[in-house]
Scaffold this motif. Structure first.
Motif, mmCIF file in Angstrom:
data_model
loop_
_atom_site.group_PDB
_atom_site.id
_atom_site.type_symbol
_atom_site.label_atom_id
_atom_site.label_comp_id
_atom_site.label_asym_id
_atom_site.label_seq_id
_atom_site.Cartn_x
_atom_site.Cartn_y
_atom_site.Cartn_z
ATOM 1 N N ILE A 60 -3.167 -4.609 1.670
ATOM 2 C CA ILE A 60 -1.796 -4.993 2.003
ATOM 3 C C ILE A 60 -1.120 -5.426 0.709
ATOM 4 N N GLY A 61 0.041 -4.868 0.420
ATOM 5 C CA GLY A 61 0.781 -5.236 -0.790
ATOM 6 C C GLY A 61 1.370 -6.634 -0.691
ATOM 7 N N MET A 62 2.225 -6.976 -1.627
ATOM 8 C CA MET A 62 2.794 -8.320 -1.641
ATOM 9 C C MET A 62 4.038 -8.414 -0.750
ATOM 10 N N ASN A 63 4.238 -9.600 -0.215
ATOM 11 C CA ASN A 63 5.399 -9.929 0.619
ATOM 12 C C ASN A 63 5.544 -9.041 1.851
ATOM 13 N N SER A 64 4.452 -8.543 2.381
ATOM 14 C CA SER A 64 4.513 -7.791 3.629
ATOM 15 C C SER A 64 4.133 -8.711 4.790
ATOM 16 N N PHE A 65 4.621 -8.388 5.967
ATOM 17 C CA PHE A 65 4.393 -9.200 7.165
ATOM 18 C C PHE A 65 4.874 -10.629 6.936
ATOM 19 N N THR A 66 6.000 -10.765 6.262
ATOM 20 C CA THR A 66 6.559 -12.075 5.949
ATOM 21 C C THR A 66 8.061 -12.025 6.150
ATOM 22 N N LYS A 67 8.568 -12.995 6.903
ATOM 23 C CA LYS A 67 10.013 -13.117 7.076
ATOM 24 C C LYS A 67 10.546 -13.949 5.916
ATOM 25 N N ASN A 68 11.487 -13.416 5.207
ATOM 26 C CA ASN A 68 12.035 -14.133 4.049
ATOM 27 C C ASN A 68 12.754 -15.401 4.486
ATOM 28 N N GLY A 69 12.426 -16.487 3.821
ATOM 29 C CA GLY A 69 13.109 -17.753 4.072
ATOM 30 C C GLY A 69 12.563 -18.547 5.242
ATOM 31 N N ASN A 70 11.585 -18.029 5.974
ATOM 32 C CA ASN A 70 11.033 -18.767 7.108
ATOM 33 C C ASN A 70 9.714 -19.412 6.738
ATOM 34 N N ASP A 71 9.477 -20.578 7.342
ATOM 35 C CA ASP A 71 8.224 -21.286 7.134
ATOM 36 C C ASP A 71 7.224 -20.874 8.201
ATOM 37 N N TYR A 72 6.099 -21.496 8.178
ATOM 38 C CA TYR A 72 5.002 -21.310 9.129
ATOM 39 C C TYR A 72 5.521 -21.092 10.546
ATOM 40 N N ASP A 73 5.018 -20.074 11.218
ATOM 41 C CA ASP A 73 5.412 -19.751 12.584
ATOM 42 C C ASP A 73 4.167 -19.721 13.464
ATOM 43 N N PRO A 74 4.051 -20.617 14.443
ATOM 44 C CA PRO A 74 2.849 -20.685 15.280
ATOM 45 C C PRO A 74 2.633 -19.459 16.158
ATOM 46 N N ASN A 75 3.600 -18.572 16.243
ATOM 47 C CA ASN A 75 3.489 -17.392 17.102
ATOM 48 C C ASN A 75 3.130 -16.114 16.354
ATOM 49 N N ARG A 76 2.860 -16.204 15.060
ATOM 50 C CA ARG A 76 2.531 -15.015 14.261
ATOM 51 C C ARG A 76 1.033 -14.995 13.980
ATOM 52 N N HIS A 77 0.364 -13.855 14.313
ATOM 53 C CA HIS A 77 -1.091 -13.769 14.217
ATOM 54 C C HIS A 77 -1.549 -12.451 13.598
ATOM 55 N N PHE A 78 -2.612 -12.539 12.807
ATOM 56 C CA PHE A 78 -3.273 -11.370 12.219
ATOM 57 C C PHE A 78 -4.713 -11.360 12.713
ATOM 58 N N HIS A 79 -5.085 -10.300 13.438
ATOM 59 C CA HIS A 79 -6.439 -10.171 14.001
ATOM 60 C C HIS A 79 -7.163 -9.019 13.307
ATOM 61 N N LEU A 80 -8.300 -9.328 12.722
ATOM 62 C CA LEU A 80 -9.176 -8.311 12.149
ATOM 63 C C LEU A 80 -10.593 -8.687 12.557
ATOM 64 N N LYS A 81 -11.110 -7.954 13.548
ATOM 65 C CA LYS A 81 -12.451 -8.302 14.032
ATOM 66 C C LYS A 81 -13.140 -7.081 14.625
ATOM 67 N N ASN A 82 -14.474 -7.189 14.668
ATOM 68 C CA ASN A 82 -15.325 -6.119 15.199
ATOM 69 C C ASN A 82 -15.104 -4.797 14.466
ATOM 70 N N CYS A 83 -15.014 -4.900 13.140
ATOM 71 C CA CYS A 83 -14.890 -3.731 12.262
ATOM 72 C C CYS A 83 -16.085 -3.780 11.314
ATOM 73 N N GLU A 84 -17.243 -3.375 11.817
ATOM 74 C CA GLU A 84 -18.511 -3.590 11.112
ATOM 75 C C GLU A 84 -18.652 -2.848 9.790
ATOM 76 N N ARG A 85 -17.867 -1.823 9.541
ATOM 77 C CA ARG A 85 -17.976 -1.075 8.282
ATOM 78 C C ARG A 85 -16.997 -1.564 7.213
ATOM 79 N N LEU A 86 -16.187 -2.533 7.536
ATOM 80 C CA LEU A 86 -15.198 -3.021 6.588
ATOM 81 C C LEU A 86 -15.881 -3.582 5.344
ATOM 82 N N ARG A 87 -15.497 -3.075 4.179
ATOM 83 C CA ARG A 87 -16.076 -3.513 2.907
ATOM 84 C C ARG A 87 -15.042 -4.120 1.980
#
Length: 102
Positions: A60-87
């Motif tokens: 993932i490059g820089m400043n992606s998945f980010t709203k400019n000017g907004n602080d921490y948001d309790p409703n924003r989530h990134f899930h990465l799981k059960n990907c056994e080949r991830l290196r």
């Protein structure tokens, strides 16, 4: 998009419309590589990379998945799981910076 794709590359400064609120790639069972450029997916509140048995690399490059000017948001989530080949997982500066869960 074909669900059988193995490499997904997203350019810089794209998918920044407010209509894009979720990125769920869990149905792309053959996905091996995900690359996202800089300043993309600003309004995506939830990213799901779950159960991708072929996934080896996420960049993932820089400043992606980010709203400019907004602080921490309790409703924003990134899930990465059960990907056994991830290196490799690389997340650029300030990407996901206002997400509450990674």
């Amino acid at each position: 998009m074909e669900k059988s794709v193995e490499v997904m590359t997203v350019d810089n400064n794209v998918c920044n419309s407010k209509e894009y609120t979720e990125l769920d790639l869990s149905s792309f069972s053959n996905l091996k590589v995900l690359e996202v450029g800089d300043y993309s997916f600003a309004f995506v509140d939830e990213v799901k990379l779950i159960g991708l048995s072929q996934l080896e690399r996420v960049v993932i490059g820089m400043n992606s998945f980010t709203k400019n000017g907004n602080d921490y948001d309790p409703n924003r989530h990134f899930h990465l799981k059960n990907c056994e080949r991830l290196r490799e997982l690389k997340i650029g500066c300030d990407s996901f910076s206002d997400y509450s869960m990674c």
